[in-house]
Write a protein that holds these residues in place. Structure first.
Motif, PDB file in Angstrom:
ATOM      1  N   GLU A 225       2.939  -3.452  -9.505  1.00 44.38           N
ATOM      2  CA  GLU A 225       2.194  -2.197  -9.423  1.00 44.38           C
ATOM      3  C   GLU A 225       2.760  -1.220  -8.399  1.00 44.38           C
ATOM      4  OE1 GLU A 225      -2.033  -2.869  -9.096  1.00 44.38           O
ATOM      5  OE2 GLU A 225      -1.923  -4.661 -10.345  1.00 44.38           O
ATOM      6  N   LEU A 226       3.301  -1.734  -7.288  1.00 46.26           N
ATOM      7  CA  LEU A 226       3.877  -0.858  -6.268  1.00 46.26           C
ATOM      8  C   LEU A 226       5.397  -0.801  -6.344  1.00 46.26           C
ATOM      9  CD1 LEU A 226       1.731  -1.743  -3.097  1.00 46.26           C
ATOM     10  CD2 LEU A 226       1.332   0.014  -4.825  1.00 46.26           C
ATOM     11  N   ASN A 227       5.975  -1.706  -7.111  1.00 41.87           N
ATOM     12  CA  ASN A 227       7.432  -1.784  -7.244  1.00 41.87           C
ATOM     13  C   ASN A 227       8.097  -1.965  -5.883  1.00 41.87           C
ATOM     14  OD1 ASN A 227       9.798  -1.845  -8.767  1.00 41.87           O
ATOM     15  ND2 ASN A 227      10.156   0.362  -8.504  1.00 41.87           N
ATOM     16  N   ARG A 228       7.485  -2.788  -5.047  1.00 41.24           N
ATOM     17  CA  ARG A 228       8.029  -3.103  -3.732  1.00 41.24           C
ATOM     18  C   ARG A 228       8.344  -4.591  -3.643  1.00 41.24           C
ATOM     19  NH1 ARG A 228      10.076   1.347  -1.425  1.00 41.24           N
ATOM     20  NH2 ARG A 228       8.512   3.005  -1.168  1.00 41.24           N
ATOM     21  N   ILE A 251       6.182  -0.777   2.852  1.00 47.64           N
ATOM     22  CA  ILE A 251       5.760   0.214   1.871  1.00 47.64           C
ATOM     23  C   ILE A 251       5.805   1.607   2.487  1.00 47.64           C
ATOM     24  CG2 ILE A 251       4.267  -1.399   0.615  1.00 47.64           C
ATOM     25  CD1 ILE A 251       1.892  -0.187   2.140  1.00 47.64           C
ATOM     26  N   GLY A 252       5.748   2.625   1.650  1.00 48.74           N
ATOM     27  CA  GLY A 252       5.638   3.994   2.138  1.00 48.74           C
ATOM     28  C   GLY A 252       4.219   4.282   2.610  1.00 48.74           C
ATOM     29  N   ARG A 253       4.085   5.310   3.437  1.00 50.91           N
ATOM     30  CA  ARG A 253       2.757   5.651   3.968  1.00 50.91           C
ATOM     31  C   ARG A 253       1.760   5.970   2.861  1.00 50.91           C
ATOM     32  NH1 ARG A 253       4.017  10.193   8.346  1.00 50.91           N
ATOM     33  NH2 ARG A 253       5.695  10.625   6.880  1.00 50.91           N
ATOM     34  N   THR A 254       2.246   6.606   1.798  1.00 48.35           N
ATOM     35  CA  THR A 254       1.333   6.998   0.729  1.00 48.35           C
ATOM     36  C   THR A 254       0.845   5.810  -0.093  1.00 48.35           C
ATOM     37  OG1 THR A 254       3.199   7.396  -0.765  1.00 48.35           O
ATOM     38  CG2 THR A 254       2.407   9.265   0.540  1.00 48.35           C
ATOM     39  N   GLU A 255       1.481   4.654   0.078  1.00 49.27           N
ATOM     40  CA  GLU A 255       1.106   3.469  -0.699  1.00 49.27           C
ATOM     41  C   GLU A 255       0.129   2.551   0.038  1.00 49.27           C
ATOM     42  OE1 GLU A 255       5.258   2.758  -3.155  1.00 49.27           O
ATOM     43  OE2 GLU A 255       5.184   2.283  -1.021  1.00 49.27           O
ATOM     44  N   GLU A 256      -0.211   2.920   1.268  1.00 50.60           N
ATOM     45  CA  GLU A 256      -1.041   2.038   2.087  1.00 50.60           C
ATOM     46  C   GLU A 256      -2.409   1.783   1.458  1.00 50.60           C
ATOM     47  OE1 GLU A 256      -3.061   1.829   6.562  1.00 50.60           O
ATOM     48  OE2 GLU A 256      -1.567   3.380   6.091  1.00 50.60           O
ATOM     49  N   MET A 257      -3.076   2.839   1.005  1.00 48.46           N
ATOM     50  CA  MET A 257      -4.415   2.663   0.445  1.00 48.46           C
ATOM     51  C   MET A 257      -4.378   1.857  -0.847  1.00 48.46           C
ATOM     52  SD  MET A 257      -6.356   3.891   2.656  1.00 48.46           S
ATOM     53  CE  MET A 257      -7.841   3.600   1.705  1.00 48.46           C
ATOM     54  N   ARG A 258      -3.356   2.065  -1.664  1.00 50.08           N
ATOM     55  CA  ARG A 258      -3.231   1.294  -2.905  1.00 50.08           C
ATOM     56  C   ARG A 258      -3.052  -0.190  -2.606  1.00 50.08           C
ATOM     57  NH1 ARG A 258       1.560   3.700  -6.195  1.00 50.08           N
ATOM     58  NH2 ARG A 258       0.918   2.054  -7.667  1.00 50.08           N
ATOM     59  N   LEU A 259      -2.254  -0.479  -1.576  1.00 45.97           N
ATOM     60  CA  LEU A 259      -2.031  -1.881  -1.220  1.00 45.97           C
ATOM     61  C   LEU A 259      -3.315  -2.533  -0.711  1.00 45.97           C
ATOM     62  CD1 LEU A 259      -0.075  -4.270  -0.786  1.00 45.97           C
ATOM     63  CD2 LEU A 259       0.255  -3.419   1.535  1.00 45.97           C
ATOM     64  N   VAL A 263      -5.148  -5.759  -2.405  1.00 48.00           N
ATOM     65  CA  VAL A 263      -5.409  -7.017  -1.705  1.00 48.00           C
ATOM     66  C   VAL A 263      -6.899  -7.343  -1.731  1.00 48.00           C
ATOM     67  CG1 VAL A 263      -5.340  -8.170   0.552  1.00 48.00           C
ATOM     68  CG2 VAL A 263      -3.380  -6.808  -0.219  1.00 48.00           C
ATOM     69  N   LYS A 264      -7.732  -6.346  -1.522  1.00 51.81           N
ATOM     70  CA  LYS A 264      -9.177  -6.578  -1.519  1.00 51.81           C
ATOM     71  C   LYS A 264      -9.667  -7.060  -2.877  1.00 51.81           C
ATOM     72  CE  LYS A 264     -13.590  -4.433  -0.310  1.00 51.81           C
ATOM     73  NZ  LYS A 264     -14.269  -3.204   0.170  1.00 51.81           N
ATOM     74  N   GLU A 265      -9.097  -6.534  -3.958  1.00 49.53           N
ATOM     75  CA  GLU A 265      -9.497  -6.969  -5.296  1.00 49.53           C
ATOM     76  C   GLU A 265      -9.142  -8.429  -5.547  1.00 49.53           C
ATOM     77  OE1 GLU A 265      -8.955  -2.587  -7.475  1.00 49.53           O
ATOM     78  OE2 GLU A 265      -7.525  -4.227  -7.849  1.00 49.53           O
ATOM     79  N   GLU A 266      -8.008  -8.864  -5.017  1.00 43.10           N
ATOM     80  CA  GLU A 266      -7.582 -10.244  -5.229  1.00 43.10           C
ATOM     81  C   GLU A 266      -8.253 -11.216  -4.272  1.00 43.10           C
ATOM     82  OE1 GLU A 266      -5.804 -11.734  -7.469  1.00 43.10           O
ATOM     83  OE2 GLU A 266      -5.346  -9.919  -8.606  1.00 43.10           O
TER      84      GLU A 266
END
Length: 287
Positions: A225-228, A251-259, A263-266
């Protein structure tokens, strides 16, 4: 043939270093001439001392910068060797010259002390940062800060801030102005941040450590999903004695909330550490 290529590469690097020092010193000089000196802002360093002496005795700023710096050259030669010493001589002599050159050529951009402190700090800090990045210094407390940072855990910005406090205090006493002291403090704080930014990078990323019982699921989602990229590190809880995989990713700063959401979902109970990371080199980041 290989030796010739090696010598050519070294000469090229030396040329680039001196060109970088030249650019950095000129930026510093413009910060002084455009903003700091006209507003009586002695924002630390030998240039700050020279500013004070200029208003007390009308001594040329460039000449004072050169004369005060001479005793510091020996320390530079002893600690950093002849190459650094030559760049320091070049940078300091050049700063003394271009301060006088630009001072005769340009006019102050503002006589508002707050604007002078802010933009003087930005321009002078950028200049010092560029100079240091190319293995030179502009002398004075820049050199002292380089020495202090070399022998301690302080960053260059912190070392400059510590040493320049004395110059600010002296300026406050000489000019009998608390306001000018505060403006000078603003300037060196800004300058210190800019120096650190130039040396360490402004466009920082985020380093993330994740400890979870569902590390495999989290890692796959980060990959897809993040391609990291994700690295699994072997970890063990000292108290529990339980072995767990620790995930590491950048990760990039803009990806922090997505990450964090991922993690919370899993695993809502996952332990996550997020920190700023400068100068990320490699695939997906800066070459």
């Amino acid at each position: 043939m290989a030796k010739g290529k090696g010598n050519g590469g070294r000469l090229k690097r030396e040329f680039i270093d001196y060109l970088g020092v030249f650019l950095g010193v000129n930026l510093t000089a413009l910060g002084l001439v455009w903003f700091l000196i006209p507003n009586k802002i002695a924002a630390g360093g030998v240039s700050g001392v020279a500013t004070i002496l200029y208003y007390l005795f009308q001594w040329p700023v460039g000449a004072v910068i050169l004369l005060v710096n001479i005793p510091l050259f020996l320390a530079c030669l002893l600690v950093f060797g002849p190459a650094i010493g030559m760049k320091t001589v070049f940078g300091t002599v050049l700063l003394a010259a271009v301060v006088e050159y630009w001072g005769a050529l340009v006019h102050p951009l503002t006589l508002d002390p707050l604007l002078g402190a802010l933009w003087g700090g930005v321009l002078a800090g950028a200049g010092v940062g560029v100079t240091l990045r190319y293995h030179g210094t502009t002398g004075g407390t820049d050199l002292a800060a380089k020495l202090l940072a070399h022998f301690s855990a302080l960053s260059m910005g912190q070392a400059v801030l510590l040493l320049d406090g004395l110059v600010i205090a002296m300026a406050g006493l000489v000019f009998k102005s608390v306001d000018l002291m505060l403006y000078a403090l603003i300037s060196i704080v800004v300058s210190g941040k800019i120096i650190d930014g130039v040396l360490d990078g402004f466009n920082y990323s985020k380093g993330v450590y994740i400890i979870s019982d569902r590390s495999e699921q989290i890692a796959q989602r980060v990959l897809n999903e993040l391609n990291r990229g994700v690295t699994g590190l072997a970890g063990r809880g000292i108290y529990s004695g339980k072995h767990r995989e620790v995930l590491l990713c950048v990760i990039g700063r803009t990806e922090e909330m997505r990450l964090k959401r991922l993690v919370k979902e899993e695993d809502p109970n996952a332990f996550v550490i997020i920190t700023n990371v400068h100068e990320v080199l490699g695939e997906g980041f800066k070459e």
